[in-house]
Design an enzyme around this catalytic site. Structure first.
Site, short mmCIF file in Angstrom:
data_model
loop_
_atom_site.label_atom_id
_atom_site.label_comp_id
_atom_site.label_asym_id
_atom_site.label_seq_id
_atom_site.Cartn_x
_atom_site.Cartn_y
_atom_site.Cartn_z
N ARG A 1 0.87 -1.17 0.00
CA ARG A 1 0.00 0.00 0.00
C ARG A 1 0.91 1.22 0.00
O ARG A 1 1.64 1.46 0.96
CB ARG A 1 -0.92 0.00 1.21
CG ARG A 1 -1.91 1.15 1.16
CD ARG A 1 -2.92 1.10 2.29
NE ARG A 1 -3.79 2.24 2.23
CZ ARG A 1 -3.51 3.42 2.79
NH1 ARG A 1 -2.38 3.60 3.44
NH2 ARG A 1 -4.36 4.43 2.69
N GLY A 2 0.89 1.95 -1.08
CA GLY A 2 1.80 3.06 -1.30
C GLY A 2 1.96 4.04 -0.16
O GLY A 2 3.08 4.31 0.27
N GLU B 1 -4.55 -8.00 -5.73
CA GLU B 1 -3.22 -8.52 -6.05
C GLU B 1 -2.94 -9.78 -5.23
O GLU B 1 -2.44 -10.77 -5.76
CB GLU B 1 -2.15 -7.47 -5.74
CG GLU B 1 -2.17 -6.28 -6.66
CD GLU B 1 -1.25 -5.16 -6.19
OE1 GLU B 1 -0.46 -5.36 -5.24
OE2 GLU B 1 -1.33 -4.06 -6.76
N ARG C 1 5.71 3.12 0.47
CA ARG C 1 6.34 3.38 -0.83
C ARG C 1 7.66 4.12 -0.70
O ARG C 1 8.66 3.74 -1.30
CB ARG C 1 5.42 4.16 -1.76
CG ARG C 1 6.07 4.41 -3.13
CD ARG C 1 5.20 5.21 -4.09
NE ARG C 1 3.90 4.64 -4.32
CZ ARG C 1 3.64 3.64 -5.16
NH1 ARG C 1 4.61 3.08 -5.85
NH2 ARG C 1 2.40 3.20 -5.32
#
Length: 160
Positions: free
Chosen positions: A18-19, A85, A23
């Site tokens: 989860r960015g 995903e 990230r």
């Protein structure tokens, strides 16, 4: 799903995260460490073409990867894309030519496999927002299966 869809490999590793959670920190360090070691890595920021639908490209990238590395963070389950995903990773693992190596970033494996804490709260929000109950059930099943896999629990590793 067509079993052959998980057979042609382009990437060594698919990173799922989860960015907003990781990230610019852990995922970035891991990505560059893997690339510097000569490992072919799919990360959405570099590999997804602008102005193309994201979902089909992510599914294809997972199918074309030897290994998936979901980086589970507190809010991973709040992202429908991350959950999609993860479901695809499990589907590809069933073919026998795909491996999942989970990383538990700031949560323990029990949060993932039992969907407690922030994961429970995220699923409640998905339910309130009208996400199909069958889809939620599939996501929970995938989380349970992946949460039982041996991975890296960074809370229990010195210097995380």
């Amino acid at each position: 799903m067509d079993v052959s869809s998980c057979s042609s490999k382009i990437y060594d590793v698919f990173l799922s995260f989860r960015g907003p959670d990781v990230r610019k920190s852990f995922a970035d360090c891991l990505y560059h460490g893997l690339k510097d070691a000569g490992i072919s890595v799919f990360r959405d920021e570099e590999e997804l073409p602008v102005r193309e639908p994201i979902h089909p490209k992510l599914v294809q990238a997972i199918q074309q990867s030897k290994i998936s590395m979901p980086i589970f963070s507190r809010d991973y389950a709040s992202s429908k894309s991350c959950l999609m995903e993860m479901q695809q990773m499990l589907d590809c693992q069933r073919t026998g030519d795909h491996f999942i190596l989970p990383i538990f970033f700031d949560i323990g494996p029990s949060v993932v496999k039992d969907q407690i804490g922030t994961f429970r709260n995220s699923f409640r929000k998905h339910e309130r927002n009208g996400v199909d109950p069958e889809k939620i059930s599939m996501w929970k099943y995938a989380l349970e299966k992946i949460g039982h896999l041996k991975g890296w629990d960074l809370q229990n590793i010195e210097n995380g």
